[in-house]
Design a protein around this motif. Structure first.
Motif, short mmCIF file in Angstrom:
data_model
loop_
_atom_site.label_atom_id
_atom_site.label_comp_id
_atom_site.label_asym_id
_atom_site.label_seq_id
_atom_site.Cartn_x
_atom_site.Cartn_y
_atom_site.Cartn_z
N GLU A 169 -4.89 -6.19 10.46
CA GLU A 169 -6.16 -6.53 11.08
C GLU A 169 -5.96 -7.22 12.43
OE1 GLU A 169 -8.58 -8.80 8.44
OE2 GLU A 169 -8.44 -7.33 6.83
N ILE A 226 0.83 -1.20 0.00
CA ILE A 226 0.00 0.00 0.00
C ILE A 226 0.87 1.26 0.00
CG2 ILE A 226 -1.62 1.34 1.42
CD1 ILE A 226 -2.79 -1.43 2.31
N ARG A 237 -5.92 9.19 12.98
CA ARG A 237 -6.45 10.26 12.14
C ARG A 237 -6.53 11.57 12.92
NH1 ARG A 237 -10.83 12.89 10.44
NH2 ARG A 237 -12.08 12.17 12.20
N ASP A 258 -4.90 9.32 4.10
CA ASP A 258 -5.76 8.16 3.82
C ASP A 258 -4.93 6.91 3.52
OD1 ASP A 258 -7.99 9.67 4.23
OD2 ASP A 258 -8.46 9.98 2.12
N THR A 259 -3.82 7.10 2.80
CA THR A 259 -2.95 5.96 2.48
C THR A 259 -2.35 5.39 3.76
OG1 THR A 259 -2.43 7.00 0.37
CG2 THR A 259 -1.01 5.20 1.06
N LYS A 284 -4.96 3.39 5.57
CA LYS A 284 -5.19 2.13 4.86
C LYS A 284 -4.08 1.13 5.18
CE LYS A 284 -6.28 0.62 0.17
NZ LYS A 284 -6.04 0.94 -1.22
N GLY A 329 -4.57 -0.15 8.53
CA GLY A 329 -5.70 -1.07 8.49
C GLY A 329 -5.35 -2.46 8.01
N ALA A 330 -4.23 -2.57 7.29
CA ALA A 330 -3.79 -3.90 6.82
C ALA A 330 -3.45 -4.82 7.99
CB ALA A 330 -2.59 -3.75 5.89
#
Ligand SMILES: [Zn+2]
Length: 232
Positions: free
Chosen positions: A182, A67, A199, A172-173, A176, A179-180
């Motif tokens: 998990e 990402i 954020r 946002d990147t 993300k 978020g990988a």
């Protein structure tokens, strides 16, 4: 090979997969977007954790690297029990001699997590080791010109940064990429609010930097610029 041949623009060093993403993931994404060659090195595989496994964490960290657009490798340090040692310094120094980064990004040194404290110490020492001659280490000598600390700490402190990078277009990147992981966040009931906290933290630093979103960095040495207008 000249000591000043840089094969990598920036090498970001963390104790665990996700440290670099949390501390400076948006800055990494921005550097890559601007054409820089960026690599991440994790000193441990980050496991065990309550909801992870070495295989899961490796898959997650590879996805986060994809990402962000960086290369990544994981060294042999022991999660939870990482110690600054000649072996740990040498292992990292050999990576520095191979990747030849111009800039190092290393963990903030003051932290409640002992792995982060050790990683900071290992990284600084490895930078120095990497310029050794008459050594059995692989590679040829190199000395990264600059070192900056990023902040991904377990200690609730307020620290004054040396500079803030405007990451308004890359937050946002970063989120993300985080978020990988998990197993560390969405699947861990104790950490489900972390991404939203990341954020909000970026917005807070952005407010201090008069931009929409920011990430703070801490210099070890005075920062020189070509022109005072570069600071605008
Ligand atoms: Zn960590």
């Amino acid at each position: 090979m000249s000591v000043n041949q840089w094969n990598t623009d920036a090498l970001c060093i963390g104790a665990h997969p996700d440290d670099v993403e949390i501390g400076m993931g948006a800055t990494v994404a921005k550097m890559v977007r601007q054409g820089a060659r960026v690599a991440i090195v994790d000193l441990t595989n980050g496991e065990p954790t309550p909801h992870g496994s070495p295989e899961i964490r490796a898959t997650e960290s590879a996805e986060a690297a994809r990402i962000l657009g960086v290369t990544r490798r994981t060294l042999s340090g022991r999660n939870r029990y990482l110690l600054d040692s000649v072996e740990a310094r040498t292992e990292l120094a050999e990576v520095i001699r191979e990747l030849r980064p111009r800039v190092l990004f290393i963990p903030y040194a003051d932290d409640a997590h002992p792995d982060h404290v050790a990683a900071s110490s290992i990284a600084l020492a490895a930078r120095f080791y990497s310029k050794f001659t008459k050594t059995e280490m692989a590679g040829t000598p190199v000395f990264p010109e600059r070192v900056y600390r990023y902040m991904a700490v377990h200690q609730r402190i307020v620290a004054e940064p040396s500079f803030i990078v405007d990451v308004s277009e890359d937050l946002d990147t970063k989120l993300k990429a985080i978020g990988a992981y998990e197993s560390q966040f969405s699947a861990n009931p104790a950490n489900t609010t972390v991404i939203e906290l990341m954020r909000q933290t970026a917005l807070m630093w952005g407010g201090l930097g008069r931009v929409a979103a920011g990430e703070p960095f801490f210099a070890l040495e005075p920062i020189s610029v070509n022109s005072a207008l570069d600071l605008l």
